[in-house]
Design a protein around this motif. Sequence first.
Motif, PDB file in Angstrom:
ATOM      1  N   ARG A 102      70.039 -47.898 131.206  1.00  0.00           N
ATOM      2  CA  ARG A 102      70.812 -48.644 129.978  1.00  0.00           C
ATOM      3  C   ARG A 102      72.285 -47.716 129.707  1.00  0.00           C
ATOM      4  N   ARG A 103      72.420 -46.786 130.029  1.00  0.00           N
ATOM      5  CA  ARG A 103      73.837 -46.109 129.785  1.00  0.00           C
ATOM      6  C   ARG A 103      74.884 -46.523 130.523  1.00  0.00           C
ATOM      7  N   LYS A 104      74.466 -46.976 131.863  1.00  0.00           N
ATOM      8  CA  LYS A 104      75.647 -47.515 132.798  1.00  0.00           C
ATOM      9  C   LYS A 104      75.841 -49.035 132.651  1.00  0.00           C
ATOM     10  N   LEU A 105      75.275 -49.831 131.812  1.00  0.00           N
ATOM     11  CA  LEU A 105      75.620 -51.089 131.543  1.00  0.00           C
ATOM     12  C   LEU A 105      76.160 -51.543 130.256  1.00  0.00           C
ATOM     13  N   ARG A 106      77.134 -52.327 130.361  1.00  0.00           N
ATOM     14  CA  ARG A 106      77.860 -52.747 129.092  1.00  0.00           C
ATOM     15  C   ARG A 106      76.842 -53.897 128.399  1.00  0.00           C
ATOM     16  N   LEU A 107      75.826 -53.463 127.919  1.00  0.00           N
ATOM     17  CA  LEU A 107      74.758 -54.605 127.199  1.00  0.00           C
ATOM     18  C   LEU A 107      75.404 -55.108 126.047  1.00  0.00           C
ATOM     19  N   ASP A 108      76.511 -54.627 125.456  1.00  0.00           N
ATOM     20  CA  ASP A 108      76.987 -54.922 124.155  1.00  0.00           C
ATOM     21  C   ASP A 108      77.804 -56.183 124.621  1.00  0.00           C
ATOM     22  N   GLU A 109      78.007 -56.605 125.772  1.00  0.00           N
ATOM     23  CA  GLU A 109      78.781 -57.873 126.012  1.00  0.00           C
ATOM     24  C   GLU A 109      77.578 -59.097 125.758  1.00  0.00           C
ATOM     25  N   LEU A 110      76.397 -58.662 125.928  1.00  0.00           N
ATOM     26  CA  LEU A 110      75.389 -59.763 125.968  1.00  0.00           C
ATOM     27  C   LEU A 110      74.998 -60.180 124.507  1.00  0.00           C
ATOM     28  N   ALA A 149      70.371 -59.298 126.097  1.00  0.00           N
ATOM     29  CA  ALA A 149      70.387 -57.850 126.488  1.00  0.00           C
ATOM     30  C   ALA A 149      68.735 -57.259 126.663  1.00  0.00           C
ATOM     31  N   GLU A 150      68.047 -57.713 125.650  1.00  0.00           N
ATOM     32  CA  GLU A 150      66.555 -57.477 125.740  1.00  0.00           C
ATOM     33  C   GLU A 150      66.083 -57.683 127.051  1.00  0.00           C
ATOM     34  N   TYR A 170      64.176 -56.516 140.795  1.00  0.00           N
ATOM     35  CA  TYR A 170      65.242 -55.380 141.100  1.00  0.00           C
ATOM     36  C   TYR A 170      66.228 -56.277 141.675  1.00  0.00           C
ATOM     37  N   ALA A 171      66.180 -57.297 142.286  1.00  0.00           N
ATOM     38  CA  ALA A 171      67.319 -58.160 142.484  1.00  0.00           C
ATOM     39  C   ALA A 171      68.237 -58.578 141.646  1.00  0.00           C
ATOM     40  N   VAL A 172      67.325 -58.963 140.547  1.00  0.00           N
ATOM     41  CA  VAL A 172      68.076 -59.403 139.531  1.00  0.00           C
ATOM     42  C   VAL A 172      68.820 -58.139 138.526  1.00  0.00           C
ATOM     43  N   TYR A 173      68.193 -56.945 138.577  1.00  0.00           N
ATOM     44  CA  TYR A 173      68.912 -55.732 137.982  1.00  0.00           C
ATOM     45  C   TYR A 173      70.190 -55.608 138.750  1.00  0.00           C
ATOM     46  N   MET A 174      70.279 -55.620 140.062  1.00  0.00           N
ATOM     47  CA  MET A 174      71.331 -55.566 140.923  1.00  0.00           C
ATOM     48  C   MET A 174      72.532 -56.435 140.482  1.00  0.00           C
ATOM     49  N   ALA A 175      72.102 -57.609 139.954  1.00  0.00           N
ATOM     50  CA  ALA A 175      72.940 -58.681 139.779  1.00  0.00           C
ATOM     51  C   ALA A 175      73.699 -58.218 138.407  1.00  0.00           C
ATOM     52  N   VAL A 176      72.564 -57.825 137.572  1.00  0.00           N
ATOM     53  CA  VAL A 176      73.213 -57.180 136.428  1.00  0.00           C
ATOM     54  C   VAL A 176      74.239 -56.167 136.288  1.00  0.00           C
ATOM     55  N   GLU A 177      73.808 -55.122 137.172  1.00  0.00           N
ATOM     56  CA  GLU A 177      74.703 -54.028 137.606  1.00  0.00           C
ATOM     57  C   GLU A 177      76.056 -54.564 138.200  1.00  0.00           C
ATOM     58  N   ALA A 178      75.930 -55.605 139.026  1.00  0.00           N
ATOM     59  CA  ALA A 178      76.940 -56.066 139.677  1.00  0.00           C
ATOM     60  C   ALA A 178      78.136 -56.691 138.571  1.00  0.00           C
ATOM     61  N   ARG A 179      77.611 -57.201 137.355  1.00  0.00           N
ATOM     62  CA  ARG A 179      78.376 -57.972 136.456  1.00  0.00           C
ATOM     63  C   ARG A 179      78.642 -56.850 135.224  1.00  0.00           C
ATOM     64  N   TYR A 180      77.759 -56.091 134.934  1.00  0.00           N
ATOM     65  CA  TYR A 180      77.940 -55.349 133.669  1.00  0.00           C
ATOM     66  C   TYR A 180      77.912 -53.934 133.735  1.00  0.00           C
ATOM     67  N   ARG A 181      78.123 -53.432 134.970  1.00  0.00           N
ATOM     68  CA  ARG A 181      78.108 -51.896 135.101  1.00  0.00           C
ATOM     69  C   ARG A 181      79.309 -51.503 134.676  1.00  0.00           C
ATOM     70  N   ARG A 182      79.337 -50.249 134.005  1.00  0.00           N
ATOM     71  CA  ARG A 182      80.461 -49.331 133.676  1.00  0.00           C
ATOM     72  C   ARG A 182      80.904 -48.720 134.778  1.00  0.00           C
ATOM     73  N   PHE A 183      81.939 -48.822 135.172  1.00  0.00           N
ATOM     74  CA  PHE A 183      82.929 -48.032 136.465  1.00  0.00           C
ATOM     75  C   PHE A 183      83.956 -47.073 135.992  1.00  0.00           C
ATOM     76  N   LEU A 184      83.932 -45.953 136.676  1.00  0.00           N
ATOM     77  CA  LEU A 184      84.930 -45.086 136.378  1.00  0.00           C
ATOM     78  C   LEU A 184      85.353 -44.632 135.214  1.00  0.00           C
ATOM     79  N   GLY A 185      83.923 -44.336 134.131  1.00  0.00           N
ATOM     80  CA  GLY A 185      84.323 -43.946 132.606  1.00  0.00           C
ATOM     81  C   GLY A 185      84.671 -45.035 131.651  1.00  0.00           C
ATOM     82  N   ALA A 186      84.792 -46.410 132.330  1.00  0.00           N
ATOM     83  CA  ALA A 186      85.112 -47.387 131.178  1.00  0.00           C
ATOM     84  C   ALA A 186      84.009 -47.405 130.373  1.00  0.00           C
TER      85      ALA A 186
END
Length: 289
Positions: A193-201, A206-207, A273-289
Motif C-alpha cells: 500500500r505504501r508504494k501506491l497513491r491510493l488517495d487518488e482513488l 481503493a478498497e 496479480y495482473a490487475v495489481y501490476m496495472a494498478v502499480e503502472a498507474r498509481y505507483r509512487r516513483f522516485l520519492g514522489a
Amino acid sequence: MTNDIGRKASELKRQGDRLGAETMHNPWTERLARLGYLAKGVVYAVIGVLALQVAIGSGGKTTDTHGALATLAQGTWGKALLAVVAVGLVGYVLWRVVQAWMDPDGKGTGAKGLVVRAGYLISAGIYSALAVAAFRLVLGTGGAGSHGDQSAQSWTARLMEKPFGQALVAVVGLVIAGMGGWQIYKAWKEKFRRKLRLDELRPQQAEWAVRISKLGILARGLVFVLMGLFLVQAALTANPRRAHGLDGALESLASQPYGAVLLGLTAAGLVAYAVYMAVEARYRRFLGA
C-alpha cells in the motif's frame, strides 16, 4: 599517490551520483517503468486465463512466462501486441536496475537492504531474458526458448553436476520458497500500500484495488513457494526431474484432490496479480514522489 587515487575515486563517485540522479529524474525512466509493470501484468494475465480455462474444462493450458509470450504472438495482432510487451519488459528491466543502483525506495545499505537490491538485479536478469525472447518472437528469429519444467530440469541437472551441486540446488530452492513466503507476508500485511497513491482513488475503489492486489500477490507467492519446494525435493532425491517451473507448479495443484478448484483459485489469483501490476503502472509512487 594515495591522495590522487582517493580524489579520482571521489570524482568517479560524484559522476556516478550525478548520472544516477539524472536517470532517476528523467521522465522517460518513469514512463518506461510504468509500461514495464503493465507488460508484466499482460504476461501474468495470459498465464492466469489459460490456467483458468484448464480449471473449468474449456481448453487452455498451464504455462509459464515464456509460454505466455508464445501465446501472445498468435493471432492477427499478436506480434504487434508482443512488440509493445517487449518494449515494456525492457522498461521494467531498466527500472529494476535503477532500484538496485540508486535505491529510490530507500532500502538502504544494511544487510536486508542489500539483499533486496540484489534481488532487483536478479529480477532484471530474468526479465532481460524474457524481453530477448519476446523480441525474437516478434522478429521471427526463433521461439520463446525452453521454458517451464524443461528449463527448470535442465539447469537443475547442470547444477547438480558441479561440486556440492545438490546443496546448491537446495539453497536455490530455499531462496525461491523464501521469496514466495515474503510475497505472502507482504500481501498479508498489505505492505504494498505504501508504494501506491491510493488517495487518488475513491475510498471504495481503493478498497477493491487493495483486495485484488492482495489476492494476486498471495497467489504468486504460493506458486513461488511450490517451485522452491520442488527444487528442494529434487536436491534431496538427486533427481532433476523433480524440479518444476511455473507450469509444473500449476499442474501439481490440478493433480491434487479438488485440483480443479485449487487451480481455478490460483489462476484467478494470477489474473488478480495482473490487475495489481496495472494498478502499480498507474498509481505507483516513483522516485520519492
